[in-house]
Design a protein around this motif. Structure first.
Motif, mmCIF file in Angstrom:
data_model
loop_
_atom_site.group_PDB
_atom_site.id
_atom_site.type_symbol
_atom_site.label_atom_id
_atom_site.label_comp_id
_atom_site.label_asym_id
_atom_site.label_seq_id
_atom_site.Cartn_x
_atom_site.Cartn_y
_atom_site.Cartn_z
ATOM 1 N N ILE A 186 0.837 -1.199 0.000
ATOM 2 C CA ILE A 186 0.000 0.000 0.000
ATOM 3 C C ILE A 186 0.872 1.248 0.000
ATOM 4 O O ILE A 186 0.611 2.216 -0.723
ATOM 5 N N GLY A 187 1.925 1.222 0.815
ATOM 6 C CA GLY A 187 2.837 2.368 0.878
ATOM 7 C C GLY A 187 3.533 2.625 -0.444
ATOM 8 O O GLY A 187 3.673 3.781 -0.870
ATOM 9 N N CYS A 188 3.959 1.563 -1.136
ATOM 10 C CA CYS A 188 4.622 1.737 -2.443
ATOM 11 C C CYS A 188 3.655 2.301 -3.469
ATOM 12 O O CYS A 188 4.016 3.177 -4.273
ATOM 13 N N GLY A 189 2.407 1.807 -3.447
ATOM 14 C CA GLY A 189 1.403 2.350 -4.360
ATOM 15 C C GLY A 189 1.125 3.814 -4.101
ATOM 16 O O GLY A 189 1.009 4.622 -5.038
ATOM 17 N N LEU A 190 1.054 4.184 -2.822
ATOM 18 C CA LEU A 190 0.835 5.584 -2.476
ATOM 19 C C LEU A 190 2.024 6.436 -2.885
ATOM 20 O O LEU A 190 1.853 7.545 -3.412
ATOM 21 N N LEU A 191 3.235 5.919 -2.680
ATOM 22 C CA LEU A 191 4.441 6.672 -3.047
ATOM 23 C C LEU A 191 4.472 6.955 -4.549
ATOM 24 O O LEU A 191 4.790 8.071 -4.977
ATOM 25 N N LEU A 192 4.137 5.955 -5.357
ATOM 26 C CA LEU A 192 4.110 6.158 -6.802
ATOM 27 C C LEU A 192 3.032 7.157 -7.205
ATOM 28 O O LEU A 192 3.219 7.956 -8.120
ATOM 29 N N THR A 193 1.899 7.119 -6.503
ATOM 30 C CA THR A 193 0.829 8.076 -6.797
ATOM 31 C C THR A 193 1.244 9.488 -6.432
ATOM 32 O O THR A 193 0.934 10.443 -7.158
ATOM 33 N N LEU A 194 1.970 9.622 -5.328
ATOM 34 C CA LEU A 194 2.371 10.954 -4.859
ATOM 35 C C LEU A 194 3.277 11.671 -5.849
ATOM 36 O O LEU A 194 3.304 12.910 -5.873
ATOM 37 N N VAL A 195 4.004 10.919 -6.676
ATOM 38 C CA VAL A 195 4.872 11.552 -7.675
ATOM 39 C C VAL A 195 4.053 12.389 -8.647
ATOM 40 O O VAL A 195 4.524 13.411 -9.163
ATOM 41 N N TYR A 196 2.804 11.996 -8.867
ATOM 42 C CA TYR A 196 1.951 12.679 -9.833
ATOM 43 C C TYR A 196 1.184 13.859 -9.247
ATOM 44 O O TYR A 196 0.621 14.651 -9.997
ATOM 45 N N PHE A 197 1.136 13.986 -7.930
ATOM 46 C CA PHE A 197 0.361 15.066 -7.337
ATOM 47 C C PHE A 197 0.925 16.454 -7.657
ATOM 48 O O PHE A 197 0.155 17.382 -7.919
ATOM 49 N N PRO A 198 2.255 16.656 -7.642
ATOM 50 C CA PRO A 198 2.762 17.955 -8.095
ATOM 51 C C PRO A 198 2.420 18.253 -9.548
ATOM 52 O O PRO A 198 2.164 19.410 -9.905
#
Length: 206
Positions: free
Chosen positions: A111-123
């Motif tokens: 779950i943490g890895c999926g969230l980390l990859l998603t966070l790259v796109y938030f900026p």
């Protein structure tokens, strides 16, 4: 051997290094915590300009102004779009390290890895539209990350590769190119999805 491609790749690495320096300055300007969101959004805005412009020199000359203009504009909104989701990553990592159950730890880390990859796109989502609200930007960030999961997983592999190089070859690699190169990859990956969404917004179906 095509030397032009090699020179172009070297140019992009130098630009990544310069933007990484701007990101560090922007993060420090907000005392790290409050600077992380606007600096990351400004980094994405600069990379979007680089990708869209046909002449790199004209963009490089304006990156300093574009970065700080975006930093000031997004100082408030980026706290909700970028910083708040990033802070949710820390409890996940904490519980993954504290749990004594291997299956639970694997699930939590996934779950943490999926969230980390998603966070790259938030900026990227924040930079793509300053008029969007926080929740709408979150939705856009998730869509950019997982509408085309292949490039997103590729970014994950690239980050792992940078970490391996940093550990085995030189520890300076990580602070020189992260998050600059992952955000560049996210910008490239997002262009098709953003183009389709903008086309729908301009010409909505009847």
């Amino acid at each position: 051997m095509d030397w032009r491609r090699i020179y172009r790749a070297a140019d992009w690495l130098m630009i990544a290094l310069a933007l990484q320096g701007l990101w560090i300055l922007g993060t420090l300007a907000g005392l790290v915590v409050l600077g992380y969101g606007p600096a990351s959004t400004a980094l994405a805005a600069c990379w979007r300009s680089m990708v869209h412009e046909s002449t790199e020199s004209s963009v490089q000359e304006g990156c300093w102004r574009l970065f700080w203009r975006t930093w000031r504009r997004e100082l408030g909104r980026s706290q909700g779009v970028v910083l708040v989701p990033t802070l949710t990553l820390w409890p996940i990592v904490f519980w993954a390290l504290r749990t004594r159950s291997l299956p639970v730890a694997v699930v939590v880390l996934a779950i943490g890895c999926g969230l980390l990859l998603t966070l790259v796109y938030f900026p990227v989502a924040a930079a793509a539209g300053s008029g969007r609200g926080v929740v709408e930007s979150w939705r856009l960030g998730v869509a950019l990350a997982w509408t085309r999961p292949g490039p997103t997983m590729g970014i994950g592999l690239g980050v792992v590769a940078l970490a391996v190089v940093s550990v085995t070859v030189s520890s300076i690699v990580w602070p020189l190119f992260v998050p600059s190169l992952p955000v560049l990859a996210a910008v490239w990956s997002s262009e098709r999805t953003l183009g389709r969404r903008q086309a729908v917004e301009l010409d909505p179906p009847a």
